[in-house]
Design a protein around this motif. Structure first.
Motif, short mmCIF file in Angstrom:
data_model
loop_
_atom_site.label_atom_id
_atom_site.label_comp_id
_atom_site.label_asym_id
_atom_site.label_seq_id
_atom_site.Cartn_x
_atom_site.Cartn_y
_atom_site.Cartn_z
N ASP A 155 -0.76 5.54 11.26
CA ASP A 155 0.13 5.31 12.38
C ASP A 155 1.56 5.17 11.86
O ASP A 155 1.77 4.96 10.66
CB ASP A 155 -0.30 4.10 13.22
CG ASP A 155 -0.18 2.78 12.49
OD1 ASP A 155 0.95 2.41 12.10
OD2 ASP A 155 -1.21 2.11 12.30
N PRO A 156 2.57 5.29 12.73
CA PRO A 156 3.97 5.32 12.26
C PRO A 156 4.41 4.07 11.51
O PRO A 156 5.30 4.15 10.65
CB PRO A 156 4.77 5.47 13.56
CG PRO A 156 3.82 6.13 14.52
CD PRO A 156 2.47 5.58 14.18
N LEU A 157 3.83 2.91 11.79
CA LEU A 157 4.24 1.69 11.10
C LEU A 157 3.89 1.72 9.62
O LEU A 157 4.50 1.01 8.82
CB LEU A 157 3.60 0.47 11.78
CG LEU A 157 4.13 0.15 13.18
CD1 LEU A 157 3.23 -0.86 13.87
CD2 LEU A 157 5.55 -0.37 13.13
N LEU A 158 2.92 2.53 9.24
CA LEU A 158 2.51 2.60 7.84
C LEU A 158 3.42 3.49 7.01
O LEU A 158 3.30 3.54 5.79
CB LEU A 158 1.06 3.09 7.74
CG LEU A 158 0.02 2.21 8.43
CD1 LEU A 158 -1.37 2.79 8.24
CD2 LEU A 158 0.07 0.78 7.92
N VAL A 159 4.35 4.17 7.67
CA VAL A 159 5.34 4.98 6.94
C VAL A 159 6.36 4.09 6.24
O VAL A 159 6.94 4.47 5.22
CB VAL A 159 6.05 5.95 7.91
CG1 VAL A 159 7.09 6.79 7.19
CG2 VAL A 159 5.03 6.85 8.61
N TYR A 160 6.56 2.88 6.74
CA TYR A 160 7.52 1.92 6.18
C TYR A 160 6.99 1.38 4.84
O TYR A 160 5.79 1.10 4.71
CB TYR A 160 7.70 0.76 7.17
CG TYR A 160 8.58 -0.35 6.68
CD1 TYR A 160 9.95 -0.29 6.84
CD2 TYR A 160 8.03 -1.46 6.05
CE1 TYR A 160 10.76 -1.32 6.38
CE2 TYR A 160 8.83 -2.50 5.59
CZ TYR A 160 10.20 -2.41 5.77
OH TYR A 160 10.99 -3.43 5.31
N GLN A 173 8.78 3.63 2.77
CA GLN A 173 9.19 4.86 2.10
C GLN A 173 8.27 6.01 2.46
O GLN A 173 7.10 6.02 2.08
CB GLN A 173 9.18 4.66 0.58
CG GLN A 173 9.59 5.86 -0.24
CD GLN A 173 11.07 6.16 -0.15
OE1 GLN A 173 11.89 5.27 -0.29
NE2 GLN A 173 11.41 7.40 0.12
N PRO A 174 8.75 7.02 3.19
CA PRO A 174 7.89 8.16 3.52
C PRO A 174 7.85 9.17 2.37
O PRO A 174 8.81 9.31 1.61
CB PRO A 174 8.57 8.76 4.75
CG PRO A 174 10.03 8.46 4.52
CD PRO A 174 10.07 7.12 3.82
N HIS A 175 6.75 9.85 2.24
CA HIS A 175 6.67 10.98 1.32
C HIS A 175 7.52 12.12 1.89
O HIS A 175 7.70 12.23 3.10
CB HIS A 175 5.22 11.42 1.17
CG HIS A 175 4.99 12.44 0.11
ND1 HIS A 175 5.00 13.78 0.37
CD2 HIS A 175 4.74 12.31 -1.22
CE1 HIS A 175 4.76 14.45 -0.75
NE2 HIS A 175 4.60 13.58 -1.72
N VAL A 223 0.84 -1.20 0.00
CA VAL A 223 0.00 0.00 0.00
C VAL A 223 0.88 1.25 0.00
O VAL A 223 0.65 2.20 -0.76
CB VAL A 223 -0.95 0.01 1.22
CG1 VAL A 223 -1.78 1.28 1.24
CG2 VAL A 223 -1.84 -1.23 1.22
N ASN A 224 1.89 1.22 0.86
CA ASN A 224 2.82 2.35 0.94
C ASN A 224 3.48 2.62 -0.41
O ASN A 224 3.53 3.77 -0.88
CB ASN A 224 3.87 2.05 2.01
CG ASN A 224 4.93 3.14 2.13
OD1 ASN A 224 5.77 3.29 1.25
ND2 ASN A 224 4.92 3.86 3.24
N MET A 252 10.38 3.27 15.00
CA MET A 252 11.31 4.39 15.14
C MET A 252 11.54 5.08 13.80
O MET A 252 11.56 6.30 13.70
CB MET A 252 12.64 3.90 15.71
CG MET A 252 13.64 5.03 15.97
SD MET A 252 15.30 4.45 16.32
CE MET A 252 15.78 3.81 14.70
N GLN A 253 11.70 4.28 12.72
CA GLN A 253 11.90 4.86 11.40
C GLN A 253 10.69 5.68 10.98
O GLN A 253 10.83 6.76 10.39
CB GLN A 253 12.16 3.75 10.38
CG GLN A 253 13.52 3.08 10.52
CD GLN A 253 13.72 1.99 9.48
OE1 GLN A 253 12.91 1.80 8.59
NE2 GLN A 253 14.82 1.25 9.62
N GLY A 254 9.49 5.17 11.27
CA GLY A 254 8.28 5.91 10.91
C GLY A 254 8.19 7.25 11.60
O GLY A 254 7.81 8.26 11.00
N ILE A 255 8.54 7.29 12.90
CA ILE A 255 8.47 8.53 13.66
C ILE A 255 9.57 9.51 13.23
O ILE A 255 9.33 10.72 13.08
CB ILE A 255 8.58 8.24 15.17
CG1 ILE A 255 7.33 7.47 15.63
CG2 ILE A 255 8.75 9.52 15.98
CD1 ILE A 255 7.41 6.96 17.05
N SER A 256 10.76 9.00 12.97
CA SER A 256 11.90 9.87 12.66
C SER A 256 11.88 10.41 11.24
O SER A 256 12.47 11.46 10.97
CB SER A 256 13.22 9.11 12.91
OG SER A 256 13.33 8.00 12.03
#
Length: 370
Positions: free
Chosen positions: A95-100, A102-104, A77-78, A137-141
């Motif tokens: 939520d932060p786990l869905l950033v994994y 690749q963040p926009h 999905v990401n 942590m990656q999602g938040i950072s």
């Protein structure tokens, strides 16, 4: 019109035939209106059996299948959202786990509750738990901001990763209860000098039902002015038992499944042991001036200051009894707590929520936040 994309787990079910998260739907409806006022359109990406549709009040919804639809993150999905993001001005993740993975480049993630590796269920191993926390942590950072309505989530992030505190933004959610009607629940006699206690939670262990009933037993024996109204939903398996319990006690009434009007209540009990917390019911009680007695954890601590606009307790029968006893024997305190509860309610109006979000989005889209 510039696009804003939001990645969620399941707004609709996997086939797209029905809503699975009505609370999320309400939030997205209002967020979509907010974005439209700023000149942006919203689209939603979720896990599903590869479909897309326009959903009223939301916009376009895209469903992308995952190899494991129950996994913590949704990489397919990401990635699908990322590949279509050439003209996306902002990405919002549920939520932060869905950033994994690749963040926009301009993005926000929500943080509604304290994450738990328990979501890994029986697949949990030391390795999967490490991976879970690393992705978190990656999602938040990697996003511009983590927006949360939960101060306990903020405390958890700061205690876990002190260097990420600058990512956190606190925006309390709007809480708009349905209009109440001046109709008392059935069986409710005239007020007089009575103390009406309402228990609006479902009859489930996590809502402190057993503890409440034990405390109420003692209160009914000791105080003749106490009336108790059980207004929570009852599973069919215990409805007969609950009716029998009520019938055997004086000044005790069963109004299961009815719309509760807190204008006729003095005290509302929420001795909840774990999530979910019926925040909307709590706010409705506060708006009506009923004194909320709730557990000292979770979302309740974000808007109840014990002794100022309500009482926070441990969810035990003894603590419930003592809190109610304190209000019965100190009517001035009861009245003051109810007045302050009504004042607190004003802070959760939709206009305030909208203004805070609009300010944050404008900052991001103007490039003022790095």
């Amino acid at each position: 019109m510039p696009r804003v994309s939001m990645v969620v787990r399941h707004l609709l079910n996997r086939e797209g035939s029905g809503v699975t998260d009505h609370v999320l739907l309400t939030w997205i409806n209002e967020f979509s209106i907010l974005l439209e006022e700023l000149g942006h359109s919203l689209e939603v990406w979720q896990e599903g059996t590869r479909w897309n549709k326009v959903y009223y009040g939301v916009g376009k919804i895209f469903a992308i299948p995952e190899k494991d639809p129950h996994a913590c993150s949704l990489p397919n999905v990401n990635q699908a959202m990322w590949e279509s993001s050439a003209d996306i001005s902002l990405a919002v993740y549920q939520d932060p786990l869905l950033v994994y993975p690749q963040p926009h480049q301009v993005s926000i993630t929500l943080g509604q509750s304290i994450p738990s590796p328990d979501m890994l269920a029986d697949r949990s191993t030391p390795q999967t738990r490490r991976e879970w926390k690393n992705q978190l942590m990656q999602g938040i950072s990697s996003v511009n901001h983590v927006v949360t309505n939960n101060t306990q989530f903020i405390q958890w992030v700061i205690s876990s990763w002190p260097g990420l505190s600058h990512k956190l933004k606190h925006i309390p959610d709007f809480l708009e209860p349905e209009p109440s009607h001046d109709v008392a629940p059935k069986n409710m006699p005239p007020s007089g000098d009575t103390i009406r206690i309402v228990f609006p939670c479902p009859a489930l262990p996590r809502f402190g039902t057993s503890e409440t009933l034990r405390a109420v037993n003692a209160l009914l024996d000791q105080y003749s002015q106490v009336e108790f109204y059980f207004c929570g939903n009852l599973p069919p398996s215990i409805e007969t038992h609950m009716q029998k319990w009520v019938d055997q006690r004086p000044r005790c009434y069963l109004n299961s499944g009815e719309k509760i009007n807190y204008n006729f209540a003095d005290i509302a009990l929420f001795p909840i042991k774990r999530e979910p917390v019926p925040v909307k019911s709590v706010i409705e009680a506060m708006e009506a001036g009923a004194v909320v007695i709730g557990s000292m954890w979770g979302p309740l601590v974000d808007f109840i200051i014990s002794g100022y606009n309500g009482l926070l307790i441990k969810p035990t029968d003894t603590d419930i009894f003592l809190a109610v006893q304190r209000l019965i024997e100190n009517p001035v305190l009861k009245e003051n707590l109810g007045v302050k509860a009504q004042e607190t309610r004003k802070s959760f109006k939709k206009d305030i929520w909208k203004s805070r979000w609009q300010s944050l989005i404008n900052e991001l889209l103007r490039g003022e936040v790095q």
